[in-house]
Design a protein around this motif. Structure first.
Motif, short mmCIF file in Angstrom:
data_model
loop_
_atom_site.label_atom_id
_atom_site.label_comp_id
_atom_site.label_asym_id
_atom_site.label_seq_id
_atom_site.Cartn_x
_atom_site.Cartn_y
_atom_site.Cartn_z
N LEU A 1 -10.14 4.15 3.51
CA LEU A 1 -8.77 3.62 3.49
C LEU A 1 -8.21 3.83 4.74
O LEU A 1 -7.51 3.20 5.52
CB LEU A 1 -7.85 4.26 2.32
N LEU B 1 -1.95 -4.40 -7.84
CA LEU B 1 -2.15 -4.20 -6.35
C LEU B 1 -3.13 -5.13 -5.83
O LEU B 1 -2.86 -5.88 -4.68
CB LEU B 1 -2.29 -2.76 -6.09
N ILE C 1 0.91 -1.12 0.12
CA ILE C 1 -0.01 0.07 0.07
C ILE C 1 0.63 1.25 0.00
O ILE C 1 0.55 2.03 -0.74
CB ILE C 1 -0.89 -0.04 1.21
N SER C 2 2.03 1.37 0.87
CA SER C 2 2.65 2.39 0.92
C SER C 2 3.56 2.64 -0.49
O SER C 2 3.66 3.88 -0.98
CB SER C 2 3.99 2.29 1.92
N CYS D 1 -2.29 -8.45 -3.35
CA CYS D 1 -2.40 -8.51 -1.87
C CYS D 1 -3.51 -9.47 -1.58
O CYS D 1 -3.49 -9.94 -0.69
CB CYS D 1 -3.05 -7.05 -1.54
N ALA E 1 -5.83 -2.21 0.98
CA ALA E 1 -5.34 -2.53 -0.28
C ALA E 1 -6.31 -2.23 -1.46
O ALA E 1 -5.95 -1.77 -2.55
CB ALA E 1 -4.35 -3.74 -0.34
N ALA F 1 -7.33 1.24 -1.91
CA ALA F 1 -6.27 1.98 -2.40
C ALA F 1 -6.26 1.82 -4.16
O ALA F 1 -5.93 2.69 -4.84
CB ALA F 1 -4.71 1.69 -2.01
N SER F 2 -6.50 0.46 -4.41
CA SER F 2 -6.38 0.15 -5.81
C SER F 2 -7.50 0.77 -6.68
O SER F 2 -7.52 1.02 -7.99
CB SER F 2 -6.63 -1.53 -6.18
N CYS G 1 0.20 4.97 7.08
CA CYS G 1 0.75 3.67 6.64
C CYS G 1 1.88 3.26 7.41
O CYS G 1 2.33 2.29 7.71
CB CYS G 1 1.09 3.69 4.96
N HIS H 1 2.41 2.04 -3.37
CA HIS H 1 1.31 2.46 -4.37
C HIS H 1 0.98 3.89 -4.09
O HIS H 1 0.89 4.77 -5.11
CB HIS H 1 -0.22 1.71 -4.22
#
Length: 642
Positions: A614, A471, A453-454, A475, A520, A523-524, A542, A456
């Protein structure tokens, strides 16, 4: 002629050692000849099966191997229950002569015993069992070679009793005792071989403790040195060693095939050839009326190598006493093959199993389980199921070692019990450590999720292309792997009846992984053009989550070593608990700051919702790690209180 003259002079006592030597040599011969009868019967009934020619055994007993091989190979049925064989009549005559030679020797030293033996042999003859004919009933062979008392007397039973009487006479009439062996009629070159054998025997003799056995007799007969040891008390458990110059022949009989194989395995460092493990039938011997005969030959070029082998044979014998009893006992705690491996290790380590049996054996282990782990190991449950195979084997080895060392040092049984119980507790703690290692793998996967995640978010902040699909897929695979670890570890916790706190730690770690996998996914799908200030706030959150995974991992690693009594590890583990709570508080602050930023920034709905969800998912993961920390503290305190 000298024998006749001495007897005429009334000095027959002088001949006793020589007569005993002749009687023992006759014992070797008659056993081979009775084995030949059995082998002939087997071949006649099953001619397609390869016949045992007893070549090595014949040679060791001073019998022409070709004659025995011809008799066995030519045996054939002449009716449903009768066989014929070449030179069978001659063999029957030789069997009678061998028995007479043994009786003559016994009668010279113990006349009443000789008279009784003569009467028994006469009864066998009068029953027609020794008639010198070239045909014989199979039932007659069975009667000659059987030893079951319920079936009445037999030639085999008579031979066994005569053999015992000869051993007693040999001990009584020996010219001297050489390093504990009763010897007579030795030549100068024989002494070194006897001393070598007794050196090995005496190195391990004390490991039999109170069990009878290991009496040794040595004499010269037929141009060779004969060394015999009675091992224990079983009738068919004997070893006879013939030495001619540097060549050594070992003849070993046993009612247990597994023990015979074990005996052979102890000499794998020597280039000896072993033949046999042939099954011989004798009613009354062994569980299935059979025993096994094996012959080993070692022909080194130097006397030093010969003596090393003789010492190894002598040292090995004590480990045969009660071997099968120990194997059966160990088989109730571990698998059959592992029980044999433990006994082989004990023999090679010069520890043995007799001390373990002497102190109670099964009761020692049962007491340890009842006192140290009543809730962890159920009644009748094997140790390899409770501890794992490797740990169970290590524990049983330690129990054998502790028993032997305690008896040798004169320590009390209570001391041994306490030592074995403490060792069982340590092994159970190591089982907990193995389960904690699985928890550590879960946390490692949580760390991988935060890192993904970081990365990304960092790509989005830098304006670089980010593979959203990759991603989510990566994940998702990480989360599935963590689920499998959790499922397998829960099964192990249930099977091993481990502490409930370990199962709870697994649950908290799994929940944290689930939250991070959800983060994750969010985030995607987050808009690519998310405001830099929001991305920075999420990156800080994060970083806190990353710290939480690292602190949780260090806490579990330290907790694994707490049972070993390491104070520094307990302090490190408890410190990690505090830091996890601090991380959860920090995540709360960052999550609220991110929420305030969203509400005050006037962002579009998609951006606002994705950032809020998130942030909440990451913060919930740190909540799970805080709960993980409280459970870890409880687990550590149990160890510190133990």
């Amino acid at each position: 002629m000298k024998t006749q003259i001495i007897e005429e002079l009334g000095q027959g006592d002088i001949l006793l050692p020589a007569l005993v030597a002749e009687g023992l040599a006759a014992n070797d011969r008659i056993k081979v000849r009775m084995s030949a009868l059995q082998a002939a019967a087997r071949h006649a009934q099953d001619p397609d099966r390869p016949a045992s020619e007893l070549a090595v055994e014949s040679h060791a007993a001073g019998i022409a191997p070709a004659a025995i091989a011809t008799l066995i190979g030519g045996a054939h049925l002449v009716g449903p229950s009768r066989l014929a064989a070449p030179n069978l009549a001659k063999l029957m005559k030789e069997i009678q002569d061998d028995a007479a030679a043994m009786i003559r020797a016994v009668g010279a030293g113990a006349p009443p015993d000789g008279d009784k033996a003569n009467a028994r042999l006469a009864a066998v003859r009068s029953a027609g069992l020794l008639d010198a004919t070239n045909e014989i009933d199979l039932a007659r062979i069975a009667r000659l070679t059987g030893v079951a008392e319920a079936a009445g007397d037999s030639l085999h039973r008579l031979v066994m009793d005569l053999h015992k009487a000869l051993n007693r006479l040999a001990a009584n009439c020996s010219e001297e005792t050489l390093d504990g062996a009763h010897v007579f009629g030795l030549h100068g070159e024989d002494r070194g071989a006897v001393e070598a054998f007794m050196k090995g025997l005496n190195q391990t003799r004390r490991l039999k403790f109170n069990h009878p056995g290991l009496d040794t007799m040595a004499t010269r007969s037929g141009g060779r040195l004969l060394i015999q040891n009675d091992i224990g008390t079983t009738d068919a458990h004997v070893v006879v060693i013939a030495v001619k110059k540097n060549a050594v022949t070992v003849t070993y009989t046993d009612v247990h095939l597994a023990r015979a194989k074990f005996f052979i395995s102890l000499f794998d460092k020597f280039e000896a050839s072993w033949s046999g493990l042939d099954r011989h039938t004798a009613a009354g011997l062994g569980e299935d009326n059979s025993f096994y005969l094996v012959t080993g030959q070692y022909q080194p070029g130097h006397a030093a190598d010969r003596n090393e082998f003789l010492a190894a044979v002598g040292a090995a014998l004590v480990f045969l006493i009660d071997w099968n009893k120990a194997r059966k006992l160990l088989r109730t705690w571990v698998a059959k093959d592992d029980a044999t491996r433990i006994l082989e290790w004990a023999a090679r380590a010069r520890i043995g199993h007799r001390g373990f049996l002497e102190l109670g054996g099964n009761e020692l282990l049962g007491s340890a389980v009842r006192n140290a782990a009543p809730a962890r190991i159920g009644f009748g449950e094997r140790l390899d199921q409770a501890l794992g195979r490797a740990a169970a084997i290590d524990f049983l080895k330690a129990a054998l070692r502790a028993s032997t060392e305690a008896l040798l040092a004169g320590r009390s049984v209570r001391t041994v019990r306490d030592q074995i119980e403490a060792d069982l507790v340590r092994h159970l703690e190591r089982v907990d450590g193995t389960l904690l290692a699985a928890v550590l793998r879960q946390i490692g996967l949580a760390h991988d999720l935060v890192a993904a995640i970081s990365r990304h978010l960092a790509a989005l902040r830098a304006g670089q292309p980010a593979d959203r699909k990759l991603l989510a897929e990566r994940c998702g695979a990480i989360e599935q792997k963590a689920d499998r670890i959790a499922l397998e570890t829960r099964k192990e916790v249930d099977r091993l009846n481990a502490r409930p706190t370990i199962a709870q730690l697994i649950d908290r770690a799994e929940e944290a992984v689930d939250e991070l996998e959800q983060a994750a996914f969010i985030a995607s799908v987050m808009p690519e053009r998310t405001d830099p200030s929001l991305l920075a706030a999420l990156a800080e959150l994060c970083a806190v989550a990353m710290t939480a995974t690292e602190v949780a991992a260090s806490g579990v690693a330290a907790a694994t070593d707490v049972p070993e009594g390491r104070r520094a590890d307990s302090e490190d583990a408890l410190s990690a608990v505090t830091r996890l709570i601090d991380a959860e508080h920090a995540a709360d602050g960052h999550e609220r700051a991110t929420t305030a930023l969203v509400f005050g920034g006037g962002f579009d709905v998609a951006t606002s919702l994705s950032v809020l969800e998130l942030a909440r998912a990451i913060e919930r993961a740190t909540d799970r790690f805080a709960g993980f920390g409280h459970l870890l503290r409880r687990h550590i305190m149990i160890d510190l209180a133990a």
